[in-house]
Design a protein around this motif. Sequence first.
Motif, mmCIF file in Angstrom:
data_model
loop_
_atom_site.group_PDB
_atom_site.id
_atom_site.type_symbol
_atom_site.label_atom_id
_atom_site.label_comp_id
_atom_site.label_asym_id
_atom_site.label_seq_id
_atom_site.Cartn_x
_atom_site.Cartn_y
_atom_site.Cartn_z
ATOM 1 N N ASP A 39 0.815 -1.207 0.000
ATOM 2 C CA ASP A 39 0.000 0.000 0.000
ATOM 3 C C ASP A 39 0.852 1.261 0.000
ATOM 4 O O ASP A 39 0.352 2.359 -0.205
ATOM 5 C CB ASP A 39 -0.895 0.035 1.256
ATOM 6 N N GLN A 40 2.132 1.085 0.272
ATOM 7 C CA GLN A 40 2.989 2.255 0.394
ATOM 8 C C GLN A 40 3.737 2.593 -0.884
ATOM 9 O O GLN A 40 4.553 3.511 -0.883
ATOM 10 C CB GLN A 40 4.007 2.017 1.521
ATOM 11 N N GLN A 41 3.465 1.883 -1.967
ATOM 12 C CA GLN A 41 4.317 2.106 -3.126
ATOM 13 C C GLN A 41 4.091 3.452 -3.804
ATOM 14 O O GLN A 41 4.884 3.857 -4.640
ATOM 15 C CB GLN A 41 4.234 0.964 -4.111
ATOM 16 N N HIS A 42 3.022 4.167 -3.415
ATOM 17 C CA HIS A 42 2.878 5.508 -3.993
ATOM 18 C C HIS A 42 3.993 6.440 -3.514
ATOM 19 O O HIS A 42 4.311 7.416 -4.172
ATOM 20 C CB HIS A 42 1.499 6.092 -3.691
ATOM 21 N N TYR A 43 4.619 6.112 -2.384
ATOM 22 C CA TYR A 43 5.759 6.942 -1.942
ATOM 23 C C TYR A 43 6.920 6.829 -2.933
ATOM 24 O O TYR A 43 7.684 7.764 -3.126
ATOM 25 C CB TYR A 43 6.223 6.525 -0.542
ATOM 26 N N ARG A 44 7.035 5.642 -3.520
ATOM 27 C CA ARG A 44 8.064 5.426 -4.545
ATOM 28 C C ARG A 44 7.836 6.367 -5.735
ATOM 29 O O ARG A 44 8.772 7.016 -6.211
ATOM 30 C CB ARG A 44 7.994 3.965 -5.000
ATOM 31 N N ALA A 45 6.584 6.449 -6.155
ATOM 32 C CA ALA A 45 6.274 7.280 -7.319
ATOM 33 C C ALA A 45 6.523 8.754 -7.021
ATOM 34 O O ALA A 45 7.074 9.483 -7.859
ATOM 35 C CB ALA A 45 4.818 7.056 -7.736
ATOM 36 N N VAL A 46 6.153 9.190 -5.818
ATOM 37 C CA VAL A 46 6.360 10.611 -5.470
ATOM 38 C C VAL A 46 7.849 10.904 -5.346
ATOM 39 O O VAL A 46 8.338 11.952 -5.810
ATOM 40 C CB VAL A 46 5.609 10.955 -4.161
ATOM 41 N N TRP A 67 10.421 2.438 0.674
ATOM 42 C CA TRP A 67 9.764 2.737 -0.610
ATOM 43 C C TRP A 67 10.254 4.074 -1.171
ATOM 44 O O TRP A 67 10.499 4.209 -2.372
ATOM 45 C CB TRP A 67 8.248 2.798 -0.433
ATOM 46 N N GLN A 94 7.384 5.123 -12.200
ATOM 47 C CA GLN A 94 6.285 5.792 -12.892
ATOM 48 C C GLN A 94 5.057 4.885 -12.991
ATOM 49 O O GLN A 94 3.941 5.350 -13.073
ATOM 50 C CB GLN A 94 6.723 6.207 -14.296
ATOM 51 N N ALA A 143 4.298 2.724 -10.661
ATOM 52 C CA ALA A 143 3.884 2.334 -9.305
ATOM 53 C C ALA A 143 2.543 2.973 -8.938
ATOM 54 O O ALA A 143 2.184 4.012 -9.450
ATOM 55 C CB ALA A 143 4.939 2.742 -8.299
ATOM 56 N N ALA A 197 8.299 13.263 -0.945
ATOM 57 C CA ALA A 197 7.847 11.915 -0.595
ATOM 58 C C ALA A 197 7.761 11.745 0.919
ATOM 59 O O ALA A 197 6.817 11.133 1.437
ATOM 60 C CB ALA A 197 8.792 10.876 -1.199
#
Lengths: 216, 378
Positions: free
Chosen positions: A8-15, A104, B376, B378, A24
């Motif tokens: 659920d935390q992978q959006h931190y990777r994208a930011v 992440w 990108q 993710a 991030a």
Amino acid sequence: MSTALSVDQQHYRAVAFAHGAAAALTLLHAETSAGVLPAGPGGHVFVPEHIESACDRYETPDGPRARDGAREEPLGGVSAGLVALRIRGAGPTHGGAWPSGVAWVRLGLAERLLGQATEHLRHRTVQQTATLNLPLVRAMLADAAGGIAEAAALFAAAPGSPALHRIHRSLDEVGRLCLHLFGAVGFLATGPGGDVRASELLADAYTPERPEREGS
Amino acid sequence: MMDFLDELRAFARESADVLRRTTLDIDRDPSLVDGVLGGALPWRHVGMPAEYYPDPPVVQGRPVYLDSCVEQVTVLEELARADAGAVLALPGPAMSGFVVAEIADQRQRERYYGMLAERPTWTFFGMTEPSHGSDPAGMATNVTGGLLNGVKRFVGNGARARIGVVFARRSAGPLGIAAVLVETDRPGFAGVPLETLGLRALALSELRMRDVPVEVGDLLGHHRSATRQGMWAAVRTFNRYRPVVACLALGVAQAAFDYVVDNRRLMRVAQRHVLDGFAERLHGARALVLAAARSADDDPGDGTLASAAKIRATALAEEITTAAVRFFGPGARWEHPLLDKWLRDARAFEFMEGTSNIQRLNLAQGYLNGRLGHAQAA
């Protein structure tokens, strides 16, 4: 200490990839530790400046406590818009989401750095050949990409503390390889060198302690 | 209920014990492979399609044919912890099976799998040449006027195989490479074993072909478009088999690691730190090998993760087996013959299905082409 690597935390990777460490970590903090300074196992805090100034509590193994200036010591030598503190008695809450979130973030930062290194080398030449196309440079690029692939695979496959340690070590290697790709540019305090240092300090502050191996 | 792959791994680990008993004997005398391994494992074949393999082992109610890359890396790593050479010496389709599965017509499939189903049969994959490695541009083996001529080298099980695939040039250019299905009892075909330092059970061989008769029905994929024949199938085979090589390297690395933990009870702090670092890297490499296997099953045209997995597992195997010997002091390579064997075995993985330098070129290109899967997405 067991730390799950929540997908659920992978959006931190994208930011982190798109906007860097401060953005991030700001998001991670808002979603997991609002109002509280997250602390590593040594009582270290390493966060964006605006978070440090806004929080009135800090994390301890027994829950958040109100900040008391007498217990805090600012630590120098940091960069990328982040500041460091040591707070006596501070430490991570068991099962908290911050340490895995930091991992992440570091994955996204590593990908950001490698992308920047690639662009940097695409526009440089050695004897009229794009530096990016030199076989030795390709090999180093591959090793960095391999480190990212391993970290990403660990996130996908293996929750738990051993995975988190290996993720950080793998991303440390990626950072160093990126610095080699940047050459002297990576030695400057601002830019990629500073970003690698910030990423390494995040791991230094927030990697959970490794359980002792049995035996003498 | 336990995850399927976890249970499959546990089943394979239990099955591997039988290989431990024979590993040093086979290393001394690779000719023992046939007698010792016959029927020893639950799998009679590795990679046979269901229609030719009526009685595979069953795990959690599912038949396990070992026909996917994910199943193979899970099971073969555990078997390789006992004896990677013996794993590679198992009869069955192995690499040539990937080519047959990809491009053979129905008659060729019957011919190939029918022979393998009849009785345990070794196969070969003849690509590498003495002067050109696996570089298709330099391939000298050729099919001209219905005759196959050339020399292939470093071919696993080549001297004991009954059937396999030889890559040979039919015409100029990258589309001019054909995959030829050949029985080894044809006139002019000879398989000669090579003496090797490690993975001796594999019986690396040289294939010598002099005016071997071939016909159109031997050309795999002859019914397909020119862009979907020889090299197309070879590349996809490499992409599928590199995670397997990586899992074998990982098995050897894990075996050496386990040996140190089990036999070196008293350690200095620095040695424990070395082991902790290796334990983490084994963990990471295993995750990467599994990711590469999933990628190979999903899209065998993309070998980016396969190259990443092979680079890292191979390096780890060499490092751990080299370090393991140093935990035991002078003369350890004689006093601990298993460690010596694993150290010798580990060095084979570097050159199998492309050296690490070749893998790095693949991986770098894959990364630059955006095939690594990144933030990108993710």
